[in-house]
Scaffold this active site. Structure first.
Site, PDB file in Angstrom:
ATOM      1  N   SER A 143       0.839  -1.197   0.000  1.00 30.22           N
ATOM      2  CA  SER A 143       0.000   0.000   0.000  1.00 30.22           C
ATOM      3  C   SER A 143       0.870   1.242   0.000  1.00 30.22           C
ATOM      4  CB  SER A 143      -0.898   0.024   1.246  1.00 30.22           C
ATOM      5  OG  SER A 143      -1.561   1.265   1.357  1.00 30.22           O
ATOM      6  N   TYR A 156      -1.688  -0.350  10.335  1.00 26.94           N
ATOM      7  CA  TYR A 156      -1.829  -0.715   8.918  1.00 26.94           C
ATOM      8  C   TYR A 156      -0.583  -0.332   8.134  1.00 26.94           C
ATOM      9  CZ  TYR A 156      -3.726  -0.860   4.170  1.00 26.94           C
ATOM     10  OH  TYR A 156      -3.935  -1.132   2.844  1.00 26.94           O
TER      11      TYR A 156
END
Length: 252
Positions: A143, A156
């Site tokens: 990501s 995350y």
């Protein structure tokens, strides 16, 4: 011969029941791949199967991949049916946006178990000679959050940063087994999860997120096409890299 073809390749895809994983499954099937589709929801996996290109051979594994005790046996069964694995895409993952004061050890563990550990465990299994084709390519969906700081995403972002750095080490170790390993870092992609988030945060905050993407919000196919490149022979000299596919988000 088309260097981007996946004909006669068997690709295992986690998170295949929705979003980017479903799109990767469909686009890989259009390129001629046969598939082992992994996800928790059997019904959603069957929907993915229904969307595949005609003639695609597909097997499903409906399981929680963080429970790794039986994972190798399940993969072995599917390899016996379809043939040895040529490619692997780890799309399965969870995202939480919470202020740091609401982060807990349990939250970190939950996110790392699926985003990092499960993917690396499957890579370990698929790197064994009895399961892999002569040459293989592994692709991990990381990501932009693993590259660029974002409020509320400590756990995350840390997990995706771990994927990006772990991939480099996997690439160096597994090249001797003729396995290439790379990651892809998308920014916001138009999935049901994003739609739900936009509903929750309201129009003004949603517009601000869209504004941060110079080329606009991406589609799952944009990530899937990058995966196809990394799985195909067109990328046979590419390993240990992180491909940023984010509409310009991280360039600012």
């Amino acid at each position: 011969m088309d260097p981007f073809s996946l004909k006669n390749k068997v690709i295992l895809i986690t998170g295949a029941s929705s979003g980017i994983g479903r799109s990767c499954s469909v686009e890989c099937s259009k390129r001629g791949a046969n598939l082992i589709l992994v996800g928790r929801n059997h019904n959603e996996l069957m929907i993915t199967v229904s969307l595949l290109a005609p003639g695609t051979k597909a097997e499903i594994i409906a399981a929680d991949i963080t429970q790794t005790e039986n994972l190798e046996a399940m993969i072995a069964d599917k390899v016996a049916d379809l043939g040895k694995i040529s490619g692997f895409i780890h799309c399965a993952g969870i995202e939480k946006t919470l202020p740091l004061k609401k982060h807990s050890p349990a939250l970190y563990r939950d996110i790392f178990e699926i985003n990092v550990i499960a993917g690396f465990e499957i890579a370990k299994i698929l790197s064994l000679k009895k399961y892999k084709d002569e040459t293989s390519s592994f692709v991990f969906i990381a990501s932009a959050a693993g590259l660029v700081g974002e409020p509320g995403k400590a756990a995350y972002s840390a997990s995706k940063g771990a994927v990006i750095s772990g991939v480099r080490s996997l690439a160096m170790e597994l090249c001797r087994n003729n396995i290439r390993v790379n990651s892809i870092s998308p920014a916001m992609v138009n999935t049901p999860i994003l739609e739900k988030m936009f509903e929750e945060i309201g129009e003004e905050a949603s517009s601000e997120i869209i504004r941060k993407h110079p080329l606009g919000i991406g589609n799952p196919e944009d990530v899937a096409n990058a995966c196809i490149f990394l799985l195909s022979d067109a990328s046979k000299w590419v390993t240990g890299t992180n491909m940023v596919v984010d509409g310009g988000y991280s360039a600012q």
